[in-house]
Enzyme design. Structure first.
Site, PDB file in Angstrom:
ATOM      1  CG  ASP A   1      -1.906   7.342   0.250  1.00 36.39           C
ATOM      2  OD1 ASP A   1      -1.006   8.119  -0.096  1.00 36.39           O
ATOM      3  OD2 ASP A   1      -2.853   7.004  -0.485  1.00 36.39           O
TER       4      ASP A   1
ATOM      5  CG  ASP B   1      -1.762   1.196   1.384  1.00 32.54           C
ATOM      6  OD1 ASP B   1      -2.395   1.589   0.399  1.00 32.54           O
ATOM      7  OD2 ASP B   1      -1.780   1.777   2.491  1.00 32.54           O
TER       8      ASP B   1
END
Length: 217
Positions: free
Chosen positions: A9, A7
């Site tokens: 963020d 991922d």
């Protein structure tokens, strides 16, 4: 060779690139700073609580891009990545990426942020293969609409399975690193889930499941 999925963020970087870009658009004068950033904060709070309809956030956040060319936007994203995002890249994330690369693993970033941000940020981190929310371009200009399945919650699985089929890859032995409860569907899909700087819901799940809990801050 296994797949190492990340991922973006609050996982690879200390912050959310979409919100940081909203602040940048305010500095550029593309939006009414105060009201736009207030609305951004409201939507991000809903995201952190697992209550956000991503379609709502995308309609809001893409409105300032309508009528702009991809080249114009990319020209301004480049210094944004260098000046704002690069200082936020977690050193521990870079170490783990280097370990996977040394092991011969294939690296992929999959993010619920827009591809016009995800791709250049991932490239700065040294990862070329990315999945993000795709944007529609009409007659050379951003329309303000998204394209295809959004890489959000179960949508990440849908897009990843399409990518695996196209690349002739599989999830056998795959790792996934994420901070968010919104990524639980994909974390449950891989054989090596990792909770990174996890939110309270993900932390509780990871502890009960015996998943590694990593602090990259």
């Amino acid at each position: 060779m296994a797949l190492a999925i990340f991922d973006l963020d609050d996982t690879l970087i200390d912050g959310d690139c979409a919100s940081l870009w909203s602040q940048q658009m305010a500095r550029l004068g593309w939006v009414d700073g105060e009201s736009f950033l207030q609305r951004d904060a409201e939507l991000m709070k809903a995201y952190s609580e697992g209550k956000l309809a991503m379609e709502d956030y995308m309609a809001f956040s893409l409105a300032p891009l309508v009528g702009r060319t991809s080249e114009e936007v990319a020209h301004l994203v480049e210094p944004f990545v260098e000046e704002v995002i690069e200082p936020l890249i977690h050193g521990d994330a870079c170490k783990v990426i280097a370990q996977h690369r040394a092991a011969g693993d294939r690296l992929l970033v999959i993010s619920a942020s827009s591809i016009h941000l995800v791709a250049p940020i991932a490239a700065r981190i040294g990862i070329d293969e990315v999945l993000g929310i795709d944007l529609e371009i009409e007659h050379g200009f951003y329309s303000g609409r998204t394209q295809g399945v959004l890489t959000y919650r179960e949508g990440k699985i849908t897009r990843l399975l399409e990518w695996l089929a196209a690349k002739g890859e599989s999830l056998e032995g795959a790792s996934f690193y994420s901070d968010s409860r919104n990524d639980l569907p994909l974390l449950l899909k891989v054989s090596k889930p990792n909770a990174v700087n996890p939110d309270p819901v993900l932390l509780e799940h990871a502890q009960k499941a015996g998943w590694p809990v990593l602090n990259w801050r």
